[in-house]
Write a protein that holds these residues in place. Structure first.
Motif, PDB file in Angstrom:
ATOM      1  N   GLU A 182       0.845  -1.201   0.000  1.00 45.38           N
ATOM      2  CA  GLU A 182       0.000   0.000   0.000  1.00 45.38           C
ATOM      3  C   GLU A 182       0.878   1.247   0.000  1.00 45.38           C
ATOM      4  O   GLU A 182       1.785   1.379   0.819  1.00 45.38           O
ATOM      5  N   ARG A 235       2.008   4.730   0.951  1.00 42.86           N
ATOM      6  CA  ARG A 235       1.775   5.547   2.130  1.00 42.86           C
ATOM      7  C   ARG A 235       2.278   6.980   1.961  1.00 42.86           C
ATOM      8  O   ARG A 235       1.724   7.918   2.531  1.00 42.86           O
ATOM      9  N   TYR A 262      -4.286  12.189   1.215  1.00 39.95           N
ATOM     10  CA  TYR A 262      -5.236  11.384   0.451  1.00 39.95           C
ATOM     11  C   TYR A 262      -6.020  10.464   1.385  1.00 39.95           C
ATOM     12  O   TYR A 262      -5.662  10.286   2.551  1.00 39.95           O
ATOM     13  N   ALA A 263      -7.084   9.880   0.854  1.00 36.63           N
ATOM     14  CA  ALA A 263      -7.899   8.965   1.639  1.00 36.63           C
ATOM     15  C   ALA A 263      -7.022   7.855   2.209  1.00 36.63           C
ATOM     16  O   ALA A 263      -6.157   7.317   1.530  1.00 36.63           O
ATOM     17  N   GLY A 264      -7.236   7.529   3.480  1.00 40.52           N
ATOM     18  CA  GLY A 264      -6.425   6.515   4.124  1.00 40.52           C
ATOM     19  C   GLY A 264      -5.164   7.044   4.757  1.00 40.52           C
ATOM     20  O   GLY A 264      -4.396   6.295   5.351  1.00 40.52           O
ATOM     21  N   GLY A 265      -4.941   8.358   4.605  1.00 38.43           N
ATOM     22  CA  GLY A 265      -3.802   8.982   5.265  1.00 38.43           C
ATOM     23  C   GLY A 265      -2.550   9.104   4.438  1.00 38.43           C
ATOM     24  O   GLY A 265      -1.512   9.578   4.935  1.00 38.43           O
TER      25      GLY A 265
END
Length: 336
Positions: free
Chosen positions: A146, A148, A219-222
């Motif tokens: 993912e 980050r 962004y979405a999700g940090g």
């Protein structure tokens, strides 16, 4: 092979010459026309690139029936007017970045493109480079897990000339629109979404344009993107993308030739795909492919992407106090 895809170029400056040179490496593309505001400039450009149709006005170029698509290579403040002119004549348009000066202008161009059902794309040429295609594949395959965080910088030191396009507010000068758009566009590609929040700081110089700027987008999700751009400061031009299981490095990302994939517990994987032409040719191929398929947008750089980037840049300019003379007029035209 299908018949050659026929191009016209609107404008005769340095970027127009780069695009013309790039077209020479596309086997089924041909440059058939050029348009300028002066006959002398158009004639000189036509002589250099062996172009048959020479027009001493943009309107004449837009109405040339021998053209399949027009590349707009004029200064930022002319993009809206020039794109609308070509679209109204039913021509496919590849408009140099930034798409326009502000969101209101961009929305006006998109409205005409959709009404005329004509192809239109911003010339975010970096997205079509072979190494960028590879980076997207790595991300799609979750090679670094993912995502980050990422960093992107694009800065150079221009000579001092307050009337140049880089420093004159009347020409929409400054780092954000000239090179900051590259970093914002790359971040949107990496995260696959618009930022939920963006914060910016900048140095406005003597001419009151941003000579250097730093932005942090969330962004979405940090996920976070740290982005910097400059027209009076040299920087490395690197992209680093950090994921939960690795990272990606792209040196000179905006005209990149190579990238390296670092995966936890594995040897680094360098990538240097074959690079043809000068890089501008890849976006020309995309335009021809889309137009021949009857498409009015590119899936790689859809109009929604250009609108989103313009919206982010408007938000950033509001934060740093960067106002251009054409901002008020664009808002007024949209309201009419």
């Amino acid at each position: 092979m299908s018949s050659p895809f026929r191009w016209g170029i609107l404008g005769t400056g340095n970027i127009a010459k780069k695009f013309a040179a790039g077209l020479a490496s596309v086997p089924d593309a041909t440059l058939v026309a050029v348009g300028s505001r002066t006959a002398a400039s158009a004639a000189a450009f036509a002589k250099e690139f062996k172009i048959a149709h020479v027009h001493d006005s943009y309107a004449a170029l837009a109405s040339d029936s021998t053209i399949d698509a027009i590349y707009i290579a004029t200064p930022h403040p002319l993009h809206r007017e020039n794109a609308v002119l070509c679209l109204e004549h039913g021509k496919a348009v590849l408009c140099e970045k930034p798409f326009t000066v502000n969101l209101a202008e961009a929305q006006a161009v998109v409205a005409v493109a959709r009404r005329k059902k004509a192809f239109c794309m911003e010339a975010l040429w970096t997205r079509f480079l072979p190494v960028t295609v590879q980076v997207r594949q790595w991300l799609d395959q979750q090679e670094i897990g993912e995502v980050r965080m990422m960093t992107a910088d694009f800065g150079f030191r221009a000579g001092w000339n307050p009337t140049s396009r880089l420093l004159d507010p009347a020409l929409a000068g400054g780092a954000l629109l000239d090179v900051g758009c590259y970093t914002l566009a790359y971040a949107r590609m990496v995260f696959g979404a618009d930022p939920q929040r963006i914060q910016a700081m900048a140095h406005l110089g003597e001419t009151r344009v941003d000579e250097q700027i730093a932005m942090t987008a969330q962004y979405a999700g940090g996920g976070l993107a740290n982005l910097t751009a400059a027209v009076r400061t040299n920087t490395n031009h690197d992209v680093w993308i950090y994921g939960t299981t690795g990272k990606i490095h792209v040196p000179s990302f905006w005209n990149g030739r190579r990238a390296t994939l670092f995966r936890d517990g594995k040897e680094p994987l360098p990538c240097e795909p074959t690079f043809g032409g000068n890089g501008y040719n890849y976006q020309a191929v995309e335009v021809a492919t889309c137009v021949r398929a009857g498409k009015t947008e590119s899936a790689i750089v859809p109009l929604a992407t250009s609108l989103a980037i313009m919206e982010s840049m408007d938000a950033v300019r509001k934060q740093i106090g960067l106002v251009y003379p054409m901002d008020t007029s664009a808002t007024a035209k949209k309201a009419q």
